[in-house]
Scaffold this motif. Sequence first.
Motif, PDB file in Angstrom:
ATOM      1  N   PRO A   1      70.663  19.418  65.073  1.00  0.00           N
ATOM      2  CA  PRO A   1      71.894  19.200  65.844  1.00  0.00           C
ATOM      3  C   PRO A   1      72.352  20.396  66.660  1.00  0.00           C
TER       4      PRO A   1
ATOM      5  N   TYR B   1      75.425  14.846  69.462  1.00  0.00           N
ATOM      6  CA  TYR B   1      74.224  14.628  68.661  1.00  0.00           C
ATOM      7  C   TYR B   1      74.138  13.176  68.204  1.00  0.00           C
ATOM      8  N   ALA B   2      75.218  12.659  67.655  1.00  0.00           N
ATOM      9  CA  ALA B   2      75.239  11.274  67.186  1.00  0.00           C
ATOM     10  C   ALA B   2      74.966  10.306  68.329  1.00  0.00           C
ATOM     11  N   GLN B   3      75.583  10.544  69.467  1.00  0.00           N
ATOM     12  CA  GLN B   3      75.381   9.656  70.611  1.00  0.00           C
ATOM     13  C   GLN B   3      73.937   9.692  71.096  1.00  0.00           C
ATOM     14  N   SER B   4      73.325  10.867  71.049  1.00  0.00           N
ATOM     15  CA  SER B   4      71.933  10.998  71.478  1.00  0.00           C
ATOM     16  C   SER B   4      70.988  10.278  70.530  1.00  0.00           C
ATOM     17  N   MET B   5      71.254  10.356  69.224  1.00  0.00           N
ATOM     18  CA  MET B   5      70.404   9.647  68.266  1.00  0.00           C
ATOM     19  C   MET B   5      70.535   8.138  68.453  1.00  0.00           C
TER      20      MET B   5
ATOM     21  N   SER C   1      67.206  13.985  58.205  1.00  0.00           N
ATOM     22  CA  SER C   1      68.572  14.421  57.951  1.00  0.00           C
ATOM     23  C   SER C   1      68.531  15.619  57.001  1.00  0.00           C
TER      24      SER C   1
ATOM     25  N   ALA D   1      75.502  11.415  62.958  1.00  0.00           N
ATOM     26  CA  ALA D   1      74.286  10.807  63.496  1.00  0.00           C
ATOM     27  C   ALA D   1      73.780   9.699  62.581  1.00  0.00           C
TER      28      ALA D   1
END
Length: 275
Positions: free
Chosen positions: A77, A88-92, A109, A140
Motif C-alpha cells: 500500500p 489503495y482500496a480503490q485500486s484493488m 494481505s 483493500a
Amino acid sequence: MKNKQIAIMGCGWLGAPLAEKLLAEGWEVYGSSRSLANLEGLQALGLKPFRMELPETLPAAADPIWQLPYYIVNLPPTPFMEFGPLAYAQSMALLAERMPRGAKLFFVSSTGVYGPQKGAVLETNNCRPAHARSQAVLAAEEALAPYRSKLDLSILRFGGLIGGPRKAGRFLAGKKEVPQPFRHLNLIHRSDCLGIFSALLAKENCPALLNVCAPKHPFAQDFYPKRAKLLGLEPPSFLPPAPHEKEEASYIATAALQQFLPDYIWQYPDPNEFP
C-alpha cells in the motif's frame, strides 16, 4: 487439465522469485512492474511483462492480461498513500473489476490488519489495525469483498516477511529499552512463502481467508539478540515486561492453513532456524 496461466501483479522481493518458481513448474507467467526499466529484466526471466502503475496506469480493458484464470495481487500500500487514504482500496477494486468472471484471485494481505490482540489470533478475530498502512490493507480487503460473487477470492494474511536481503537481526540491532520483550514474533521465510503459493495453486477450493506465517512464534527478547549477534551487530536491550505480558501475548494461529495443506513440509517452521 488445469489452464496454467497466471498474472503476478507486483514482481519485487516476493513476486519475482515466485514467478521463477512457477515458470519452473510449467506455468505461463505474466508479471507487472511499475518501472519500464524493470520490464526487460522480467522478460529475461521468461515472464510476459506488462507495465502497471496504479492508480494511474494499467493495461487496457481489451488487453489479454484480463483473460487469465489465475491472479496474484502482491502490491504493497505504501506507494498509494500519497494519493489519499482510499487510493489503495480503490485500486484493488479496479483490478478486480477488470478480471474475468470465475478467475482465481489471491490477494496478499498482512497480519498487521489485526492490530492489538491477546492470545491466539484466528482468521475470525475482529480487526483493529493500529497504523495507516495496515488500515489501508484492511480497507483493500473490504473493497474486494463485494467481488466474491464474481471471483474466487482468497485473502492471504502474511506475517513478517524474511529472507534474502531482509535479515531479521537488523530490525532492532543496537536499540535500547525496547518494549514488549515477551511479544510473540509472527514471521515467515520467503522460501515458505513460495512453497505455500505453489501448494495452494495445486489445490481447489482454497479458503476465503488464511493466516500465513511460520507455526512457531519465538519471543522478541529471545530472538532478536541472537539474530543480531549472528550478523555481527549490537544486540538490542529490552525493558522489563508489563504485568501479565507473557500470558497475554498474542500470536498468529495457522491451524486453518495447516489443515488445508496437511502435507506441506515447512522449510523453516521455526524462525530461530532462519538462515
